[in-house]
Structures are given as C-alpha cells and as structure tokens.
Design an enzyme around this catalytic site. Structure first.
Site, PDB file in Angstrom:
ATOM      1  N   LYS A  86       1.152  -1.003  -0.008  1.00 29.93           N
ATOM      2  CA  LYS A  86       0.128   0.589   0.411  1.00 29.93           C
ATOM      3  C   LYS A  86       0.909   1.242  -0.328  1.00 29.93           C
ATOM      4  O   LYS A  86       0.302   2.306  -0.645  1.00 29.93           O
ATOM      5  CB  LYS A  86      -1.337   0.101   1.411  1.00 29.93           C
ATOM      6  CG  LYS A  86      -1.361  -0.960   1.338  1.00 29.93           C
ATOM      7  CD  LYS A  86      -3.158  -0.895   0.256  1.00 29.93           C
ATOM      8  CE  LYS A  86      -4.153  -1.676   0.060  1.00 29.93           C
ATOM      9  NZ  LYS A  86      -5.194  -1.803  -1.043  1.00 29.93           N
ATOM     10  N   GLU A 108      -9.913   5.170   3.473  1.00 23.97           N
ATOM     11  CA  GLU A 108     -10.777   4.461   2.697  1.00 23.97           C
ATOM     12  C   GLU A 108      -9.950   3.271   4.014  1.00 23.97           C
ATOM     13  O   GLU A 108      -8.426   2.908   3.181  1.00 23.97           O
ATOM     14  CB  GLU A 108     -11.552   3.628   2.216  1.00 23.97           C
ATOM     15  CG  GLU A 108     -11.019   2.608   1.253  1.00 23.97           C
ATOM     16  CD  GLU A 108      -9.868   3.308   0.584  1.00 23.97           C
ATOM     17  OE1 GLU A 108      -9.861   4.475   0.280  1.00 23.97           O
ATOM     18  OE2 GLU A 108      -9.387   2.803   0.059  1.00 23.97           O
ATOM     19  N   SER A 375       1.584  -9.592  -0.822  1.00 25.66           N
ATOM     20  CA  SER A 375       1.154  -8.011  -0.958  1.00 25.66           C
ATOM     21  C   SER A 375       1.258  -7.580   0.396  1.00 25.66           C
ATOM     22  O   SER A 375       2.103  -6.268   0.646  1.00 25.66           O
ATOM     23  CB  SER A 375      -0.261  -8.406  -1.234  1.00 25.66           C
ATOM     24  OG  SER A 375      -0.571  -8.546  -0.320  1.00 25.66           O
TER      25      SER A 375
END
Lengths: 395, 265
Positions: A86, A108, A375
């Site tokens: 991210k 969010e 990830s």
C-alpha cells in the site's frame, strides 16, 4: 484506455457532480507530474530510502521442493515500510496531493494496511489525516486502529451498511464531497472513478517493473505465471502490469471465496458477480437481481469488497488474466504453510495467492518459475487466525 | 441546444408565480401502502412535483437521514418492481408530475430500456441520478428520452465552468445543489446561488430548482426567490422517520407551510 478512463466497457466516472471538477484537476495534475523529473526523483527517493524499495524477489526453495513443481519466487512487498504494498501508491498520491496544494488526506481502509500507509505518509509529509474504517473491521483489526492513531490520524468507525470496506469507501466519498478544497481522497485500490484506477495502477506497477527485471536476472527468462490476491486489485494490477505484454506469462488473480462461492458468504466478484455501476466505476459487482450491492464476506478484511477494479474486469473479459476463488480455509492453511515452511507470515490477503501457488505448482515443469506476490505481512492477522483455529489468546 | 420532452415536468413550474415546491420521499419507508398514501397527501398539500426515491443499498450522495430511510425500505423488502407498483397505485388517483431519484446501478441492472419503458407506461416524467454526471449521461439519456423520460441534470457549487455544458444539455429542470457534501438539513446555505442561477440563465431557460439543506419555510422562500423552486428531502423523510405510518397529517401541515412560503415569493 480511452479518454474517459475506460478499460473496454469498464471504468468511467460515475460520481456526483460536486466531485467532477476535482477529478478533472487531479487528472491534469497527475498527467503533469507523472512526467516531471523533479516529482519522480522525489518519489523514487521516498520509495527507496523511506519505504525500502526495491523489494526482494525471494526464491522459496523449501516450498519449491515440497510442492515438487515450478520454482516458487515470492515478491516480498511485506518487507516494505508499513508492511504492505500500500505504501507504493500512498507515497505517490500523497506527494501529488501536496503538489496540488492539499493539506489533508482522507482514505478508506479494510484490513488497515492502506489506512496505516496513508497515516504514515501524512505524518512524514506533515499533512492532516482522517481514515474511514468499517466498525466491523475496527474490531477485527484493533491493533491497526491504534497504529493509525499513533501516527496522528483520526480514525472514523463507519457504522452504516455492512460496516466493512465498501461502507468505508461510501463515507470517505461523502466526506470528500463535503470538503474538496484542502482535501485529497487517497484511494487505496485500483477502483473508483477515473483517474484513480490508472493513478493507483501506475504507482503500484513498480512491483512488476522490479519483479520482471529480477526474475530475468535470476532465471534468465520470464515466469510461467504471476499470482496475486485480488480485492479491489491494487497489488495484483501492480504485480501483473509489466507482464501484460508478455503473452506467455499467465496472470492469476485470487479472489476471496469466503465460505465458498456456492454460499452467500463470499466476496469473489468475478466468480459470483455481474456487471454494474458502483463506487464511480462500471465493473463487476456482487449484487442481487435488483442491483442492490451484496453484503459480501471474507476472513480477510482487505479482500472483503463487493467489486473489482475496472482494469481487472477488462483483463478478465479479454482472457488475459484468470481469476480464481480461494476459500477462507484454503487461505488459512496457506497462511500456516508459508509460516512453517519458509518462516514468512504473510497477510491473510496474500495467503490467498499462496494457496493458489500450492494448488498449481506441481502442474508446472521444474524448469518453470512462478512469482507469488506477498502483498503484505501477517502480523495483523495472527489474532484472527488464532480465533479461526479456536485458540484462546490472552492479552 | 436544450431539448424539450413533452412530459409533465414543465407543468410543475407553470403555476401562479412560476415557482415550484418539490418534495422527496423514499419509496417503501416504512411500507408501500404508506408511501402511496404519503404521495397523495403531499400532492393534496401543494407539492408541484414529487421525487420518489428508489432505495439503494449504498446511497453515497445521501446524509444520514435518507441513508437510514433506504435501509428501512430495503429491510422491509422494497424492490424496484415494488416501487413501480407504488407509482401505479398513485397514478390511479393523481396526475402530479413525478420523478424517480436513485443511483445508477438499480437502473442499469434493471435494464435501461425496460426501466424507462415502465416509467413511460406509468407516467414517471424524469429521473435524478446523482452518480451519473454530464460525462456519463449518454448511456442513460438515450433510452430515457426514447421513452419520454427526462434525465435531470445537476449543478453543484463546484461546477464552475462546467455549468455551460450541463445547462445547454439540460432537460426538464436543473437540480442546483445548494451546498457541498451530501443531502441533509443545514442551518445556513452559504453558496452563491444567485451567481450559479445567473450562469445557467445565460445558456438556457430550463427551470432551476434548489435542493440540499432546505428545511424551513424561510429557507424555501429564499431559495425559490433566487430560482424557480425549492426541493426538500431530508426534512420530509425525518417526519416519516418520526411518525411512521401515521405521518400523513404531519406531512400535510409541513408541506402546506413550505408550499405557501414558496408561493408567497
């Protein structure tokens, strides 16, 4: 992609008039800065010296031997600062927002990884930060809530609807339409109205840019397959993007099957959804026969989303990528497997991709290699997995 | 240039002072019978046009009051077909101009042609879809217009240079969003409404009605004086939330006071 931000029939800008000029300004700013050497130098410095890029491409030798097929490589996005992919997108968007004169970021978050990354970038760049998180997820990921608060962000628990990721997006959009002048909505996935799917994909494409060069260096050839988990689809598009022109590389996205795609407790959009318009985009969504968005379910808060990014919908339509559902049980087994076999605790989201690799590795020759995108790291999920296994943890 | 469909919307603005009072309610809140009853009562109290909300699971342009009405309605089993049935029953007793207000997905998923063919059959004159901006309206407007249904254009405080294009292509009336953010009652409306309306007037004579944040007769009169009408949603839904099935007389009194205020401008 055409002018209106379409990927085939998907994408577009299905958003309130109040936000349209802001999206146009964002697109203009992005088109300017993406080719600006100064901006790119600044971003690359942050990525390399702050976030820890490039991330490793690790040869999982024990896993490879155990599975008895293709060589398994893990793209270690879990080793990035804040523990997931991210940060790649967040640093890009935060820097862009700052150039646009914004002083406040909103975002969010589902599992909390994007919220933590946004709060981190806001702290570093001296911006105000407010995170929207479904109340259900604030309970599942309580540690991440406190982490965001430590970083100086305000966390709003969203109590509408299913109180998960989609409701967090709803409230972040509402807040943005209330206050656009000083605020950038740092959207965390390759979804939402144009230009977000393109901006987020570009910032995440560093994953496949590195992975492609790394595998060529280590193996002297391209991988047989790239596997990544898909909710909205940001890590997957990042892992796929630079391999899309390499037709011989299979691209496999792993959706959250939840308790099974034949039950209502699933978030597998490609497997169970249909074409729709929601959250600013035309794409596939889990919905009922009247177009009401379905209350989806997955053990993974980060994949617990009823839609999929428009570029994935397009890659599915054209057959360039394949999307498969992975159940909670398969993901939890893969979570435990990677921990025990390689000493790497993956995020439960990433464990969906690991599960697919476990399933298919033996179908490939020993000369082939597969890249699995890890990830994120799994520390945040340890308590939930313990609960899933019926282990009683005491603080 | 702006096209003019031959439906009942223009009738809403064709009264003594050419100012319309437009009321909104969410269909199926608290149930279908009550909604039919409320619409007829709103008509009797003087509404010039009624917006009927087709509930959606994720109404991103709505504030808390209308969000909760959507949840109550869907929770009670209301569907798009159920809303069509409500309109059918209303049409047995009233020919008041009607518009739907909903989100893109319920209409898209129903099938544009099938949806608007039902609208035409039942006499629904327009549709307001907050997540279909100017850039995306073509796919919906084609089938809507083919069935004589106007797609209502929205202009917001941030529209600025976009106003020209939006107003030129507008049909029915133009929904001028008074404030930033989502629907809901506001104490004060600070936007330069006159400036926006003036800008619109430079390109079209399509009527402009102001919505978002209006709840008092004073606000309604003020907004109507600056445009061609006032739109009220959350304040009406709040009455329905408070009195449930027994809301009809309270709706009548409230709407009469609002209509009187708009008519006095």
């Amino acid at each position: 992609m055409n002018e209106k931000g379409r990927f085939g029939i998907h994408g577009g800008q299905y958003i309130s008039e109040t936000l349209m000029n802001e999206l146009i300004k964002l697109e203009e700013a992005y088109n300017h800065y993406k080719n600006d050497p100064g901006f790119n130098a600044e971003l690359n410095k942050l990525l390399n010296e702050y976030a820890g890029r490039p991330s490793l491409l690790y040869y999982a030798e024990k896993m490879t031997k155990d599975l008895g097929g293709a060589k398994i490589y893990l793209k270690r996005e879990d080793l990035n600062h804040t523990g997931s992919h991210k940060i790649n997108n967040v640093l890009g968007q935060a820097l862009l927002a700052k150039k646009m004169g914004k002083t406040r970021l909103i975002a969010e978050t589902g599992a909390g990884q994007h919220g933590v990354a946004t709060a981190t970038a806001a702290a570093l760049l001296g911006m105000e930060c407010e995170i929207f998180m479904g109340k259900e997820d604030t309970i599942r990921q309580a540690l991440n809530v406190y982490r965001m608060e430590l970083l100086g962000a305000k966390v709003n628990a969203v109590t509408t609807g299913t109180m998960t990721l989609k409701d967090a997006v709803n409230d972040a959009m509402r807040e943005w339409s209330n206050r656009v002048s000083d605020t950038h909505y740092c959207l965390g996935s390759v979804m939402g109205p144009h230009p977000f799917p393109t901006i987020v994909r570009d910032f995440q494409s560093v994953i496949s840019k590195e992975a492609r060069a790394q595998i060529l260096e280590k193996e002297g050839k391209l991988p047989a397959a790239v596997i990544a988990c898909v909710g909205g689809g940001s890590n997957a598009i990042g892992a796929f993007y630079n391999f899309i022109p390499d037709k011989e590389v299979e691209l496999i996205g792993c959706e959250a099957g939840g308790r099974g795609v034949d039950t209502p407790e699933t978030a597998a959009t490609i497997a169970t959804g249909s074409l729709g318009i929601f959250h600013g985009m035309k794409s596939y969504f889990c919905q009922d026969k009247y177009g009401q968005i379905a209350p989806v379910y997955s053990i993974s808060a980060g994949l617990d989303y009823p839609g999929i990014g428009p570029e994935h919908a397009y890659l599915h339509d054209t057959g360039r990528a394949k999307y498969v559902p992975i159940t909670d049980e398969e993901a939890v087994c893969a979570f435990e497997y990677l921990s025990k076999t390689e000493g790497i605790i993956p995020a439960i989201e990433s464990a969906h991709a690991v599960a697919q690799a476990i399933k298919v590795a033996k179908n490939y020759s020993k000369d082939d290699c597969i890249i699995v995108n890890i990830s994120g790291r799994g520390d945040k999920d340890v308590a939930a997995i313990a609960r899933y296994r019926g282990v009683d943890l005491h603080d | 240039m702006s096209k003019k469909l031959n439906n009942k919307i223009s009738k809403a603005f064709d009264n003594t002072n050419k100012k319309a009072f437009i009321g909104f309610l969410t269909a199926g809140d608290p149930d279908a019978d009550s909604t039919v009853n409320f619409i007829l009562e709103m008509d009797r109290a003087g509404c010039d046009l009624i917006e009927i909300g087709i509930p959606f699971s994720d109404p991103t342009a709505e504030g808390v009051v209308i969000q909760e009405a959507n949840i109550r309605s869907l929770g009670n089993g209301m569907t798009t077909d159920g809303v069509f049935d409500i309109v059918k029953r209303v049409r047995e007793k009233s020919d008041i101009p009607l518009c739907f207000m909903t989100y893109a997905n319920p209409v898209f998923h129903y099938g544009y042609d099938e949806f608007f063919s039902k609208c035409e059959e039942l006499g629904v004159d327009g549709i307001i879809v907050p997540d279909i901006p100017f850039e995306e309206k073509e796919e919906m407007e084609g089938p809507a217009n083919a069935h004589n249904v106007s797609v209502i254009s929205m202009v917001s405080p941030t529209s600025e240079a976009r106003i020209k294009n939006i107003a030129e292509g507008a049909d029915g009336f133009i929904y001028v969003v008074s404030s930033m953010g989502v629907t809901g009652v506001r104490n004060e409306i600070k936007t330069d409404i006159e400036g926006i309306v003036k800008h619109i007037r430079e390109v079209t004579d399509t009527p402009c009605a102001i919505g978002f944040g209006i709840s008092t007769p004073e606000q309604a009169a003020d907004m109507a004086s600056k445009s061609d009408g006032a739109i009220v949603g959350s304040a009406i839904v709040r009455i329905i939330e408070k009195y449930g099935k027994d809301a009809a007389p309270y709706l009548y009194d409230y709407i009469k006071s609002m209509k009187d205020a708009v008519a006095s401008v």
